[in-house]
Structures are given as C-alpha cells and as structure tokens.
Design an enzyme around this catalytic site. Structure first.
Site, PDB file in Angstrom:
ATOM      1  N   LYS A  90      34.851  50.247  36.126  1.00  0.00           N
ATOM      2  CA  LYS A  90      35.548  49.198  36.879  1.00  0.00           C
ATOM      3  C   LYS A  90      35.202  47.862  36.254  1.00  0.00           C
ATOM      4  O   LYS A  90      34.028  47.558  36.016  1.00  0.00           O
ATOM      5  CB  LYS A  90      35.061  49.250  38.351  1.00  0.00           C
ATOM      6  CG  LYS A  90      35.685  48.218  39.240  1.00  0.00           C
ATOM      7  CD  LYS A  90      36.792  48.798  40.088  1.00  0.00           C
ATOM      8  CE  LYS A  90      37.714  47.757  40.672  1.00  0.00           C
ATOM      9  NZ  LYS A  90      38.716  47.227  39.719  1.00  0.00           N
ATOM     10  N   GLN A 111      28.803  44.124  33.574  1.00  0.00           N
ATOM     11  CA  GLN A 111      29.493  44.747  34.707  1.00  0.00           C
ATOM     12  C   GLN A 111      28.740  45.972  35.236  1.00  0.00           C
ATOM     13  O   GLN A 111      28.784  46.266  36.420  1.00  0.00           O
ATOM     14  CB  GLN A 111      30.910  45.137  34.250  1.00  0.00           C
ATOM     15  CG  GLN A 111      31.890  45.374  35.361  1.00  0.00           C
ATOM     16  CD  GLN A 111      32.500  44.081  35.916  1.00  0.00           C
ATOM     17  OE1 GLN A 111      32.877  43.199  35.160  1.00  0.00           O
ATOM     18  NE2 GLN A 111      32.605  43.978  37.230  1.00  0.00           N
ATOM     19  N   LYS A 114      26.089  44.546  37.589  1.00  0.00           N
ATOM     20  CA  LYS A 114      26.756  43.866  38.708  1.00  0.00           C
ATOM     21  C   LYS A 114      27.303  44.895  39.691  1.00  0.00           C
ATOM     22  O   LYS A 114      27.090  44.807  40.894  1.00  0.00           O
ATOM     23  CB  LYS A 114      27.910  43.017  38.152  1.00  0.00           C
ATOM     24  CG  LYS A 114      28.681  42.267  39.211  1.00  0.00           C
ATOM     25  CD  LYS A 114      29.943  41.635  38.664  1.00  0.00           C
ATOM     26  CE  LYS A 114      29.659  40.813  37.423  1.00  0.00           C
ATOM     27  NZ  LYS A 114      30.766  39.912  37.079  1.00  0.00           N
ATOM     28  N   LYS A 126      35.289  46.949  30.892  1.00  0.00           N
ATOM     29  CA  LYS A 126      35.978  45.660  30.744  1.00  0.00           C
ATOM     30  C   LYS A 126      37.055  45.816  29.692  1.00  0.00           C
ATOM     31  O   LYS A 126      36.941  46.672  28.803  1.00  0.00           O
ATOM     32  CB  LYS A 126      34.977  44.583  30.305  1.00  0.00           C
ATOM     33  CG  LYS A 126      35.458  43.166  30.513  1.00  0.00           C
ATOM     34  CD  LYS A 126      35.255  42.679  31.936  1.00  0.00           C
ATOM     35  CE  LYS A 126      35.911  41.343  32.178  1.00  0.00           C
ATOM     36  NZ  LYS A 126      35.591  40.806  33.513  1.00  0.00           N
ATOM     37  N   GLY A 165      41.678  41.804  37.505  1.00  0.00           N
ATOM     38  CA  GLY A 165      41.936  40.523  36.835  1.00  0.00           C
ATOM     39  C   GLY A 165      40.681  39.920  36.227  1.00  0.00           C
ATOM     40  O   GLY A 165      39.566  40.389  36.443  1.00  0.00           O
ATOM     41  N   ASP A 166      40.864  38.898  35.434  1.00  0.00           N
ATOM     42  CA  ASP A 166      39.781  38.072  34.885  1.00  0.00           C
ATOM     43  C   ASP A 166      40.478  36.826  34.348  1.00  0.00           C
ATOM     44  O   ASP A 166      41.637  36.563  34.706  1.00  0.00           O
ATOM     45  CB  ASP A 166      39.000  38.829  33.786  1.00  0.00           C
ATOM     46  CG  ASP A 166      37.718  38.095  33.372  1.00  0.00           C
ATOM     47  OD1 ASP A 166      36.776  38.072  34.170  1.00  0.00           O
ATOM     48  OD2 ASP A 166      37.665  37.515  32.265  1.00  0.00           O
ATOM     49  N   THR A 209      35.806  36.327  44.985  1.00  0.00           N
ATOM     50  CA  THR A 209      34.727  35.936  44.061  1.00  0.00           C
ATOM     51  C   THR A 209      34.173  34.563  44.445  1.00  0.00           C
ATOM     52  O   THR A 209      32.955  34.362  44.528  1.00  0.00           O
ATOM     53  CB  THR A 209      35.225  35.942  42.604  1.00  0.00           C
ATOM     54  OG1 THR A 209      35.873  37.190  42.364  1.00  0.00           O
ATOM     55  CG2 THR A 209      34.083  35.770  41.630  1.00  0.00           C
ATOM     56  N   ASN A 240      40.777  30.930  39.520  1.00  0.00           N
ATOM     57  CA  ASN A 240      40.605  31.728  40.737  1.00  0.00           C
ATOM     58  C   ASN A 240      39.216  31.549  41.371  1.00  0.00           C
ATOM     59  O   ASN A 240      39.091  31.279  42.561  1.00  0.00           O
ATOM     60  CB  ASN A 240      40.867  33.198  40.408  1.00  0.00           C
ATOM     61  CG  ASN A 240      40.583  34.102  41.588  1.00  0.00           C
ATOM     62  OD1 ASN A 240      39.534  34.708  41.672  1.00  0.00           O
ATOM     63  ND2 ASN A 240      41.501  34.160  42.543  1.00  0.00           N
ATOM     64  N   SER A 376      37.214  44.430  45.168  1.00  0.00           N
ATOM     65  CA  SER A 376      38.099  45.354  44.453  1.00  0.00           C
ATOM     66  C   SER A 376      37.778  46.790  44.862  1.00  0.00           C
ATOM     67  O   SER A 376      38.678  47.623  45.022  1.00  0.00           O
ATOM     68  CB  SER A 376      37.895  45.220  42.937  1.00  0.00           C
ATOM     69  OG  SER A 376      38.664  44.158  42.438  1.00  0.00           O
TER      70      SER A 376
HETATM   71  P1  NDP Z   1      40.950  31.803  35.570  1.00  0.00           P
HETATM   72  O1  NDP Z   1      41.717  32.116  34.340  1.00  0.00           O
HETATM   73  O2  NDP Z   1      41.614  31.858  36.882  1.00  0.00           O
HETATM   74  O3  NDP Z   1      40.257  30.367  35.435  1.00  0.00           O
HETATM   75  C1  NDP Z   1      39.386  30.044  34.406  1.00  0.00           C
HETATM   76  C2  NDP Z   1      39.115  28.566  34.447  1.00  0.00           C
HETATM   77  O4  NDP Z   1      38.154  28.220  33.448  1.00  0.00           O
HETATM   78  C3  NDP Z   1      40.355  27.728  34.137  1.00  0.00           C
HETATM   79  O5  NDP Z   1      40.265  26.510  34.817  1.00  0.00           O
HETATM   80  C4  NDP Z   1      40.252  27.522  32.628  1.00  0.00           C
HETATM   81  O6  NDP Z   1      40.915  26.366  32.185  1.00  0.00           O
HETATM   82  C5  NDP Z   1      38.763  27.388  32.447  1.00  0.00           C
HETATM   83  N1  NDP Z   1      38.377  27.906  31.120  1.00  0.00           N
HETATM   84  C6  NDP Z   1      38.606  29.138  30.625  1.00  0.00           C
HETATM   85  N2  NDP Z   1      38.146  29.234  29.363  1.00  0.00           N
HETATM   86  C7  NDP Z   1      37.619  28.049  29.083  1.00  0.00           C
HETATM   87  C8  NDP Z   1      36.994  27.515  27.938  1.00  0.00           C
HETATM   88  N3  NDP Z   1      36.807  28.256  26.828  1.00  0.00           N
HETATM   89  N4  NDP Z   1      36.566  26.226  27.995  1.00  0.00           N
HETATM   90  C9  NDP Z   1      36.735  25.483  29.104  1.00  0.00           C
HETATM   91  N5  NDP Z   1      37.341  25.943  30.228  1.00  0.00           N
HETATM   92  C10 NDP Z   1      37.768  27.183  30.195  1.00  0.00           C
HETATM   93  O7  NDP Z   1      39.672  32.780  35.529  1.00  0.00           O
HETATM   94  P2  NDP Z   1      38.726  33.198  36.717  1.00  0.00           P
HETATM   95  O8  NDP Z   1      38.541  32.067  37.646  1.00  0.00           O
HETATM   96  O9  NDP Z   1      39.188  34.496  37.217  1.00  0.00           O
HETATM   97  O10 NDP Z   1      37.367  33.477  35.910  1.00  0.00           O
HETATM   98  C11 NDP Z   1      36.393  32.466  35.667  1.00  0.00           C
HETATM   99  C12 NDP Z   1      35.068  33.115  35.313  1.00  0.00           C
HETATM  100  O11 NDP Z   1      34.641  33.942  36.418  1.00  0.00           O
HETATM  101  C13 NDP Z   1      35.079  34.029  34.093  1.00  0.00           C
HETATM  102  O12 NDP Z   1      33.814  33.985  33.465  1.00  0.00           O
HETATM  103  C14 NDP Z   1      35.267  35.418  34.717  1.00  0.00           C
HETATM  104  O13 NDP Z   1      34.794  36.440  33.871  1.00  0.00           O
HETATM  105  C15 NDP Z   1      34.401  35.264  35.946  1.00  0.00           C
HETATM  106  N6  NDP Z   1      34.691  36.203  37.026  1.00  0.00           N
HETATM  107  C16 NDP Z   1      35.923  36.262  37.607  1.00  0.00           C
HETATM  108  C17 NDP Z   1      36.156  37.132  38.653  1.00  0.00           C
HETATM  109  C18 NDP Z   1      37.452  37.154  39.390  1.00  0.00           C
HETATM  110  O14 NDP Z   1      37.528  37.869  40.402  1.00  0.00           O
HETATM  111  N7  NDP Z   1      38.462  36.422  38.987  1.00  0.00           N
HETATM  112  C19 NDP Z   1      35.113  38.056  39.116  1.00  0.00           C
HETATM  113  C20 NDP Z   1      33.823  37.858  38.501  1.00  0.00           C
HETATM  114  C21 NDP Z   1      33.655  36.984  37.469  1.00  0.00           C
HETATM  115  P3  NDP Z   1      42.537  26.339  32.029  1.00  0.00           P
HETATM  116  O15 NDP Z   1      43.044  26.116  33.411  1.00  0.00           O
HETATM  117  O16 NDP Z   1      42.785  25.214  31.106  1.00  0.00           O
HETATM  118  O17 NDP Z   1      42.912  27.672  31.483  1.00  0.00           O
END
Ligand code: NDP
Length: 444
Positions: A90, A111, A114, A126, A165-166, A209, A240, A376
């Site tokens: 997962k 993961q 976690k 992943k 998602g991610d 999250t 997200n 999830s």
């Molecule tokens: P999203 O794509 O929804 O958002 C990511 C955010 O981070 C956006 O604002 C994006 O900017 C910014 N970002 C991404 N890459 C970079 C970078 N290289 N430099 C600067 N800013 C960056 O992703 P999530 O919110 O889902 O995920 C965020 C983190 O949380 C990740 O590490 C993910 O692995 C982790 N995570 C997510 C989960 C989930 O349920 N969604 C669960 C557990 C962990 P922009 O808007 O410009 O793209």
C-alpha cells in the site's frame, strides 16, 4: 564492522546514485541499532536486514500517451512493491518530473514502517512517474493515466497492491486510473484508494493526512505539557496535506501564517484564508500569486522563505529535503519549539539532528503523516464490506489511530532509553512488528 554498517555499505554499493534511498535507509538502520544488536545472530543468519532493504519486486515501464496536438509522448512508470510481511502493498503514486527509482524506493521503504505504525494490516509500496501534470489539459491527464494503468493493472489488485494519491495525483487522476482498471479487469473492486465519494471513496480521506498531522501534533504537545491553541504555525506546501493541516490547526485555535508552492510563498499575518487557498489550488489549479487578490494584507515572496518567520510550530508539508540545516537554525532562533513532518522526509538528516539537540519536539513523517494511509486502509475496509461510513465515524477512527501512534512511538523511545527521541521511537515501533512477521514467514 557491525551488521548494520555492513548492510548500509551494501545498500550504497548496490544502489548507486539513489541518495534519497540511502538517506531513508540510514535513518531507519541507525535508529533500530539497539533492537538489531539484541537479535544480531538470528537476524544475520536469516539476512533479515538484507531482505528488508531489498524490495520484493519493482517494475519499471514505458508510458506512451498522446497530447492535445496529436504528438506522442513517452514517460517512465514505476511501482516498487517493497514489503508485504504484514499486509498487501500500500502506498501512493507520485507524478512529478523529479521522480526516479531512488525517490520511489525511499518512499516505498518509509511506507513499510509508516504502515506498520498505523496498527492496520498493510504492507509497504510506492509508485509514480516523471510525468508532470502541471499545465496539462484534462484530456492529456486522462490519456497519461489510462496508459499508466494499462500496464500497472497487471501488478495490482484489492488483495495484492492498492495504490493511492501522492504529489501530483489527486482525485482527478485516481478517477481516470480507476476507470481504466475497471474497464480492463471487468472488476469493480477497491484496488485504488482516494476514490471519489460516488464510486467507493471514503469520506474524510481528502482531509485525513492534514487532519491526522494536527491530531498527532496536538497529542505530542499535550504529553509535553503544551497546547496547540493560540500558537502561531508555519506550514509549507499548498497541496492536499498543507490545506487540511491549515484547516484543522485553525479549528483547534492555532493561527497558520504561511504556505508555499514550488514557485513562492505567502505570509498572511491574519492567518491563511483556507477557502481562498482551496479555490486557488483545488478548483482553479493556479499559482499562489493569486492569493493577494483575496487577501490584500498578505505578502507573496518568490522562492523559498517560509522558515524565516517567527512562530511556535512548523509543519513542513511540501516535499523531501525542503527544510535544511540553515532553515533549522532560523526556526530555533525564531522560537519554534515543535516540528512535525506532513511531507515525507522534508527535513534533512543534519537539520533533524540539530532540531533534536536544541530540544525541539520533532515528529518524523512516517508517524506524523500516517493519517492518510490509515484512512486509505479504512476505505479498503468499507469497500470490502460494501458500506460507506459517516465523516464523523472515519474522523473519529483517524483521531484514535493518530493518538495511538504517538503513544506507541513514545513508549518505544522510553523502552530503549531514548525518551523524547520520536525518530528512534517511530522506527523501532514500526520495525519490530515487521521483523516479527518476516521471521514468522520464513525465508521469503
Ligand atoms: P500535492 O501535490 O497536493 O501538493 C504538494 C505541494 O508541495 C504543492 O504545493 C507543491 O507546489 C509543493 N511542492 C511539490 N514539490 C515541490 C518542490 N520540489 N519544491 C517546492 N514545492 C514543491 O501533494 P500532497 O500534499 O499530497 O503531498 C505533499 C507531501 O506529503 C509529499 O511529501 C507526500 O509524499 C506527502 N504525503 C502525502 C499524503 C497524502 O495523503 N496526500 C500522505 C502522506 C504523505 P505546486 O503547487 O507548485 O505544485
């Protein structure tokens, strides 16, 4: 050389150039040293650590798709099925141009622990692609997602591997992937989570999250004689995780004054307007430069800078290694006393050590952001029993899981003489369960 150091050396030799993967493995192996030393002869005989750091399976595939002008584009897709000792694989699917096998392996490895920490029966995996969803039309996104799933569907299933998602993969992408899976397999089964509510998604998964991050932060503060109410909070990211962390922090009486995206960051002294942020990012898919139109008192700055603001708590929610040693020094100088990772591995190793040495309460991502995968797993339960639970029921379970995770890792840190070191506590608590399951299942 100790068994752990031998294995670490092999990881670097066998996976050259995969620096994020090395970083994730080193952090875990260093933390679990006391457990491994206790069982060294047995683990070594069974090559337990060698098996732990080698994915059970990894696939890499071509993803051809057609853009709106009729041009054929080709991206690379990955799925790493890391460890199924405690349940089916997962983990999410990341769509971002920076994706490579090292990043997917670091995420898949994290993961495992976690998912173990959630207390739910899910293994670690992943996937992702170097496809960039930014600036693509809905039709282009659909073309990519269908092609990606045409190959991925051979490797996944509701009892085998359940992606989610991610970064770059939200409900739109999950919808297109689910549609293609169903069409090819002729099966309506919960093989993806983060689905839309009308077709098997769980209420509160979108929020999980970010909400979970704040629930566990609140519990950590409570157990250290502090409170989240009235505190000033820094958040990075505007996706997200960030959006729903900000929403929950506000509901609990804190004030979040920053957020960021890949081009710049916002400082809003009156507190981030979550409704405006949702409209900009979730509905219109725009840049953060738009935020000033909603909140003229706010400031927009190009580049990086969220960690330079005076505050009490920091929640990095964007991406890996976004908080480095200079940022950590700024946070401490500005009075931050707690950092909880919403993103996966957002803090560099030296920054983590610095924060811990300065007495900052530090919660690692594998515990702090586990609310997403935990919910999830709750979506999987609802799909299996063909039922949908209320928002309140899911949210209550989520909160209970986050509180339990904190107490589990807190106890593990105390048991091994590392009280207050939540990185060690999380890694040990996650590892012990997986190691027990691997031992019981023989050499596989
Ligand atoms: P999203 O794509 O929804 O958002 C990511 C955010 O981070 C956006 O604002 C994006 O900017 C910014 N970002 C991404 N890459 C970079 C970078 N290289 N430099 C600067 N800013 C960056 O992703 P999530 O919110 O889902 O995920 C965020 C983190 O949380 C990740 O590490 C993910 O692995 C982790 N995570 C997510 C989960 C989930 O349920 N969604 C669960 C557990 C962990 P922009 O808007 O410009 O793209």
């Amino acid at each position: 050389m100790s068994y752990i150091d031998e294995v670490m050396e092999q990881v670097i030799k066998q996976n050259p150039e995969e620096k994020e993967f090395h970083q994730a493995v080193k952090e875990v192996l260093d933390s679990i040293r006391p457990v491994v030393e206790k069982h060294e002869a047995q683990y070594k005989r069974d090559a337990l650590l060698e098996r732990l750091v080698n994915p059970e399976r990894q696939v890499k595939f071509r993803v051809p798709w057609i853009d709106d002008k009729g041009n054929v584009k080709v991206n690379t897709g990955y799925r790493v099925q890391f460890n199924s000792a405690i349940g089916p694989y997962k983990g999410g699917i990341r769509l971002h141009p920076s994706v490579n096998i090292g990043i997917i392996k670091f995420l898949g490895f994290e993961q495992i622990f976690k998912n173990s920490l959630t207390g739910l029966p899910i293994g670690g995996g992943k996937g992702g692609s170097d496809f960039d969803p930014k600036g693509k039309s809905d039709r282009e996104i659909m073309s990519f997602c269908q092609s990606f799933m045409t190959e991925l569907c051979r490797h996944i299933g509701a009892d085998t591997d359940i992606p989610a998602g991610d970064i770059g993969t939200g409900s739109r992408e999950i919808g297109y992937m689910f549609g293609q899976y169903k069409r090819i397999k002729n099966l309506f089964e919960g093989t993806l989570t983060g689905k839309g509510i009308p077709y098997g998604g769980s209420l509160a998964r979108t929020e999980a999250t970010g909400y979970g991050l704040v629930y566990i932060t609140e519990e950590m503060l409570k157990c250290n004689g502090k409170d989240i109410e009235g505190k000033t909070v820094l958040v990075s990211g505007a996706g997200n995780v960030a959006i729903y962390a900000i929403e929950k922090a506000h509901q609990l009486g804190a004030k979040v004054v920053t957020c960021s995206d890949s081009t710049g960051w916002i400082y809003d002294p009156d507190g981030i307007d979550v409704a405006a942020l949702k409209e900009i990012k979730e509905e219109n898919r725009q840049r953060l430069t738009e935020y000033k139109k909603y909140r003229p008192n706010s400031e927009y700055h190009e580049g990086k800078g969220v960690w330079s603001v005076k505050a009490d708590i920091a929640l990095p929610c964007a991406t890996q290694n976004e908080l480095d040693i200079d940022d950590a020094k700024m946070l401490v100088a500005n009075g931050v006393f707690a950092v909880a990772e919403g993103a996966n591995m957002p803090t560099t190793s030296d920054a983590t050590k610095y924060l811990q040495n300065q007495g900052v309460l530090f919660l690692p991502g594998k515990a702090a952001n586990a609310g997403g995968v935990a919910t999830s797993a709750l979506e999987m339960s609802q799909n299996s029993e063909r039922l949908s639970w209320s928002f309140e029921k899911v949210d209550e379970k989520l909160k209970g899981i986050m509180v339990d995770i904190f107490h589990n890792l807190d106890e593990a840190s105390k048991m091994y003489g590392e009280e207050g070191n939540y990185v060690v506590g999380a890694n040990i608590a996650g590892f012990r369960k997986v190691a027990k399951a691997m031992n019981a299942q023989g050499i596989v």
